[in-house]
Enzyme design. Sequence first.
Site, PDB file in Angstrom:
ATOM      1  N   LYS A  64      12.425  -4.179   2.568  1.00  0.00           N
ATOM      2  CA  LYS A  64      13.779  -4.530   2.986  1.00  0.00           C
ATOM      3  C   LYS A  64      14.459  -5.223   1.814  1.00  0.00           C
ATOM      4  O   LYS A  64      13.788  -5.879   1.007  1.00  0.00           O
ATOM      5  CB  LYS A  64      13.728  -5.480   4.174  1.00  0.00           C
ATOM      6  CG  LYS A  64      13.249  -4.812   5.437  1.00  0.00           C
ATOM      7  CD  LYS A  64      13.534  -5.677   6.630  1.00  0.00           C
ATOM      8  CE  LYS A  64      12.909  -5.088   7.864  1.00  0.00           C
ATOM      9  NZ  LYS A  64      12.886  -6.043   8.955  1.00  0.00           N
ATOM     10  N   HIS A 112      17.816 -10.337   0.801  1.00  0.00           N
ATOM     11  CA  HIS A 112      19.208 -10.678   1.137  1.00  0.00           C
ATOM     12  C   HIS A 112      19.452 -12.183   1.076  1.00  0.00           C
ATOM     13  O   HIS A 112      18.527 -12.955   0.815  1.00  0.00           O
ATOM     14  CB  HIS A 112      19.586 -10.096   2.499  1.00  0.00           C
ATOM     15  CG  HIS A 112      18.763 -10.619   3.619  1.00  0.00           C
ATOM     16  ND1 HIS A 112      18.884 -11.905   4.078  1.00  0.00           N
ATOM     17  CD2 HIS A 112      17.800 -10.028   4.365  1.00  0.00           C
ATOM     18  CE1 HIS A 112      18.035 -12.089   5.061  1.00  0.00           C
ATOM     19  NE2 HIS A 112      17.354 -10.961   5.252  1.00  0.00           N
ATOM     20  N   HIS A 129      17.065 -14.807   2.672  1.00  0.00           N
ATOM     21  CA  HIS A 129      15.868 -15.196   1.935  1.00  0.00           C
ATOM     22  C   HIS A 129      16.195 -16.034   0.712  1.00  0.00           C
ATOM     23  O   HIS A 129      15.359 -16.775   0.215  1.00  0.00           O
ATOM     24  CB  HIS A 129      15.050 -13.967   1.539  1.00  0.00           C
ATOM     25  CG  HIS A 129      14.320 -13.376   2.700  1.00  0.00           C
ATOM     26  ND1 HIS A 129      14.533 -12.096   3.133  1.00  0.00           N
ATOM     27  CD2 HIS A 129      13.417 -13.918   3.548  1.00  0.00           C
ATOM     28  CE1 HIS A 129      13.781 -11.875   4.196  1.00  0.00           C
ATOM     29  NE2 HIS A 129      13.100 -12.954   4.467  1.00  0.00           N
TER      30      HIS A 129
HETATM   31  N1  ARG Z   1       8.517 -13.027   6.241  1.00  0.00           N
HETATM   32  C1  ARG Z   1       9.082 -13.970   7.167  1.00  0.00           C
HETATM   33  C2  ARG Z   1      10.565 -13.648   7.399  1.00  0.00           C
HETATM   34  O1  ARG Z   1      11.176 -13.043   6.571  1.00  0.00           O
HETATM   35  C3  ARG Z   1       8.984 -15.400   6.701  1.00  0.00           C
HETATM   36  C4  ARG Z   1       7.584 -15.907   6.526  1.00  0.00           C
HETATM   37  C5  ARG Z   1       7.512 -17.399   6.483  1.00  0.00           C
HETATM   38  N2  ARG Z   1       6.202 -17.904   6.257  1.00  0.00           N
HETATM   39  C6  ARG Z   1       5.219 -17.924   7.183  1.00  0.00           C
HETATM   40  N3  ARG Z   1       4.039 -18.371   6.831  1.00  0.00           N
HETATM   41  N4  ARG Z   1       5.433 -17.539   8.405  1.00  0.00           N
HETATM   42  O2  ARG Z   1      11.102 -14.041   8.399  1.00  0.00           O
END
Ligand code: ARG
Length: 579
Positions: free
Chosen positions: A126, A129, A132
Amino acid sequence: MNIKQQLAEHLAGQLDGIDSDTLAGLLEYPPNPEMGDVSLPCFKLSKQLRQAPNKIAEQLAERMPSHPLVLKAQAVNGYLNVFLEFTAFTRELVQEILTTADRYGSSTVGEGKTIVVDYSSPNIAKPFHIGHLRSTVIGNALLRIFSYMGYKCVGVNHLGDWGTQFGKLISAYLRWGSEEAVRQDGIEELLRLYVKFHDEAEREPALEDEARAWFAKLEQGNEQASQIWREFIDISLKEFDRVYDLLGVQFDSIRGESFYNDKTASVIEQLREKQLLEEDEGAHIVRLDAYDMPPAIMLKKDGSSLYHTRDAAAAIYRKNTYDFDKCIYVTDYAQNLHFQQWFKVIELMGYEWGSNLVHVPFGRVSLEGVRMATRKGNVIKLDDLLRQAIEKTLEIIEAKNPQMEGKEEVARQVGVGAVIFSDLSSNRIKDIVFTWEEALNFDGETGPYVQYTHARACSVLRKAGGGERLAIGGANAADAAGTATVAAELLNDDVSQLVMKQLAMFPEKVTQAMEKYEPSIVSRYLIDLAQSFNRFYHDCPILVDDAKLRSARLALVESVRITMSNGLRLIGLETPERI
Ligand code: ARG
């Protein structure tokens, strides 16, 4: 020198049963100078001391022993207002800043302790964006701030590289995609495939089953599925790395959720042993009713793990690997419940370090009022945003100073700085409405304004030295410090004093930013410091003939330059010396 700490220690002796740390926490900077430079709101002590606030203030004012930094203390309406002896204060402060230099504001409180910061963590396939971006920028600033306070920090990128969506993507790729198209258009193409899958699946629901089957194959290690999936990861990382390079962000460990796949079985095993697992329509859950939360699903009907399960496994792995004192997770607040749930699960499993897991939530970004949705293609890509900010900076430089050396590099430093700073300029929990206009605004309370002010200080110091970089850093700073010892009394005008007071606040601002996980405390501080320094620059000629006055003012400029540069670096901005 922490002025509050010094005053607190001085006052603590006068107050029964109240320690200096409590007092330091109560001391305030009054909004206007008639109320002193630092003041103690005594009503906050009256319960414990069983005395009226004005009585406490009066007694303190009367009995205050002399102190080299204190000119006088007055009791007014239950406040003890302390006025500083400015020459001594200024001399001590300038000396401290110039000698500690790029460590000014740092501390050793964290020595011997480790902090893991889980941040950025975008999802594979993805686009990266602006949602993030927030995690990346806040996490990076926290990491720098904690390191500055002496902690050993481990920055972890917990890539979203696992989940049923990869079944959809594999299915879409095999139906409508090709290796060439993906190689050529990267994430753009993967997004197109993802969006197409959802469109088609609305008409042909059987596609969902096909996708589920592909994900199951991926989980079982099927060669074809794994190979396609690895390709998605490579393509994505290549693009993410470009953004990280621009932002100047590096990780100590990049591990996707998939890394924890073979570690979830042990989590399930432990839950079962502790009799925490319950079967519910084929799925396995941990009930959390007692904590007012919906159950945490740990295992799906088909036996596959969930986001919760992988996070729990990752926390245990990190505890074993890094023996952290705290593990911090930076995500938007939509994930609040997720973290509360699995933190609780860890605690129920009997891991007492569960209380050292910290979720640092931040507000959501909407696009001029509309929620962003990757599936609909309604996203602002960070790559675009950064590139536009850099281009705009270059245009401004071309218009104002086309001869500038290394203008591309400066445009990158300032353009990227604008984007980072704007993200950190208000409390992290506030929602952000993204508008291009605001994102590319460089006037007012922005990163470029602070960077420009820093460069202005560098330029004065350059001119003062006559040659390149004279008076900046190293031996020259120490010279300036020596001179300031003599001339501190010349910095007695209101504006210089205001700047001095602000410089003294820097260490406690950094501490607050760390304690509250709130980098915006540093960015707002930098705006205040830049504003008062610009007033000083406007009101007080620096390169005057009077040698004593000139060196005193130069010492102030150098102190501001050092503090501003330290602050900018802490929140992840670069500090060009010429703009
Ligand atoms: N990949 C997840 C998202 O974009 C965030 C991950 C955050 N870290 C974790 N250990 N859950 O929403």
